[in-house]
Design an enzyme around this catalytic site. Structure first.
Site, PDB file in Angstrom:
ATOM      1  N   LEU A  33      28.963   7.251 -15.663  1.00 42.95           N
ATOM      2  CA  LEU A  33      29.115   8.635 -15.199  1.00 42.95           C
ATOM      3  C   LEU A  33      27.776   9.347 -15.069  1.00 42.95           C
ATOM      4  CD1 LEU A  33      32.236   9.640 -17.326  1.00 42.95           C
ATOM      5  CD2 LEU A  33      32.153   8.601 -15.047  1.00 42.95           C
ATOM      6  N   HIS A  37      30.027  13.071 -11.342  1.00 46.71           N
ATOM      7  CA  HIS A  37      31.354  12.974 -11.980  1.00 46.71           C
ATOM      8  C   HIS A  37      31.652  14.237 -12.792  1.00 46.71           C
ATOM      9  CE1 HIS A  37      30.239   8.588 -11.604  1.00 46.71           C
ATOM     10  NE2 HIS A  37      31.436   8.583 -11.056  1.00 46.71           N
ATOM     11  N   GLY A 148      34.896  12.689  -5.129  1.00 51.78           N
ATOM     12  CA  GLY A 148      33.637  13.191  -4.591  1.00 51.78           C
ATOM     13  C   GLY A 148      33.572  13.029  -3.076  1.00 51.78           C
ATOM     14  N   SER A 186      24.582   8.632  -7.526  1.00 49.81           N
ATOM     15  CA  SER A 186      25.464   7.468  -7.422  1.00 49.81           C
ATOM     16  C   SER A 186      25.207   6.580  -8.620  1.00 49.81           C
ATOM     17  CB  SER A 186      25.146   6.693  -6.132  1.00 49.81           C
ATOM     18  OG  SER A 186      25.708   5.387  -6.204  1.00 49.81           O
ATOM     19  N   SER A 187      26.258   5.943  -9.108  1.00 49.90           N
ATOM     20  CA  SER A 187      26.074   5.005 -10.228  1.00 49.90           C
ATOM     21  C   SER A 187      25.154   3.868  -9.806  1.00 49.90           C
ATOM     22  CB  SER A 187      27.421   4.456 -10.670  1.00 49.90           C
ATOM     23  OG  SER A 187      28.284   5.523 -10.964  1.00 49.90           O
TER      24      SER A 187
END
Ligand code: PAF
Length: 278
Positions: A33, A37, A148, A186-187
């Site tokens: 996260l 998020h 998102g 972004s992860s």
């Protein structure tokens, strides 16, 4: 914040929320996260709302050779962030609970929404997304779910599915959260080395320039071509830079909202981003 890992425990906690007359909001995630998020959790919070977040790295939406094995997993940190943000319940099922032996059902969204853009580059990806999101909706039965806008095509696919299958959930999009230089959170940004991270800013910049040019009435093909060249100059291998109808993702039509979407690879990392076009 409670964490539950079985369907029985999930149902018991949700029954408690419902008995209090609460609405239930769902924020589906694959973990790792970040502030993007947390913006979804913030959007979900409200009087009389219980916020449920799910963390499940969904194997069905990763293609062969994609990053399923190395996708970041850090549930303890994620849980601490969720709790601090005011999430009420974390649903963290295992792969065996989500897809028990004999599991044989999949959800496919058609209408040209899933065989273009990322769907063309990642065959089966949106079947995996639609299937797991349908299951999450069935498990949690939320009143509203938050996604998102960064994953614009995913949002369009989930919206279509929720309407088509009468799932009774409102699908709400939340604006993309960006780093100070404009890179969308972004992860997968964690995969970038320092050099790639420096060059990655070319993606939002190229999109901004193209969105401005097209919005000002400039030639769309020329603006898209310039965006592609700017990305290539920064060292990206471009998958697509496209202007589409914001809802159905097909050719833009007069009087309808338009969206500019791009996907491009820098080093081993594939990044996506999108912007509205006025
Ligand atoms: O956007 C994501 O993180 C995932 O695609 C989702 C919606 C949680 C489904 O696995």
């Amino acid at each position: 914040m409670l964490t539950v890992r079985t369907l029985d425990a999930l149902r018991a906690v949700l029954a408690g929320f419902r008995a209090q007359g609460a609405r239930v909001a769902l924020v589906p995630t694959m973990g790792a996260l970040h502030a993007g998020h947390m913006a979804l959790i913030d959007a979900a919070r409200g009087a009389g709302v219980r916020v449920v977040a799910s963390i499940f790295v969904n194997p069905r939406q990763f293609g062969p050779g994609e990053d399923l094995a190395r996708y970041p997993r850090r549930e303890a940190e994620d849980a601490a962030m969720l709790e601090a943000a005011g999430c009420d319940l974390l649903w963290a099922p295992s792969v065996e609970i989500m897809y028990p032996g004999g599991f044989a059902t999949g959800v496919t969204v058609g209408g040209g929404l899933t065989n273009v853009l990322d769907g063309a580059a990642r065959p089966g990806h949106f079947d995996g997304v639609a299937t797991v999101v349908a299951k999450l909706f069935a498990q949690v039965r939320p009143d509203v779910a938050y996604f998102g806008e960064k994953d614009w095509q995913q949002l369009a696919v989930v919206r279509r599915m929720a309407v088509d299958l009468n799932l009774g959930v409102e699908v709400s999009g939340v604006p993309t959260v960006r780093e100070a230089d404009g890179l969308a959170l972004s992860s997968r940004n964690g995969y970038l080395n320092a050099d790639e991270r420096g060059r990655a800013v070319a993606l939002p910049r190229a999109l901004e320039a193209a969105a401005r040019a097209i919005g000002d009435g400039g030639d769309a093909a020329a603006a898209l071509g310039e965006a592609r060249r700017a990305l290539e100059r920064a060292g990206f291998v471009v998958d697509y830079v496209k202007l589409v109808d914001a809802g159905m993702l097909g050719e833009p039509a007069a009087g309808r909202p338009r969206r500019l979407l791009a996907a491009a690879r820098i080093g081993g990392t594939r990044l996506i981003d999108n912007l509205p076009v006025g």
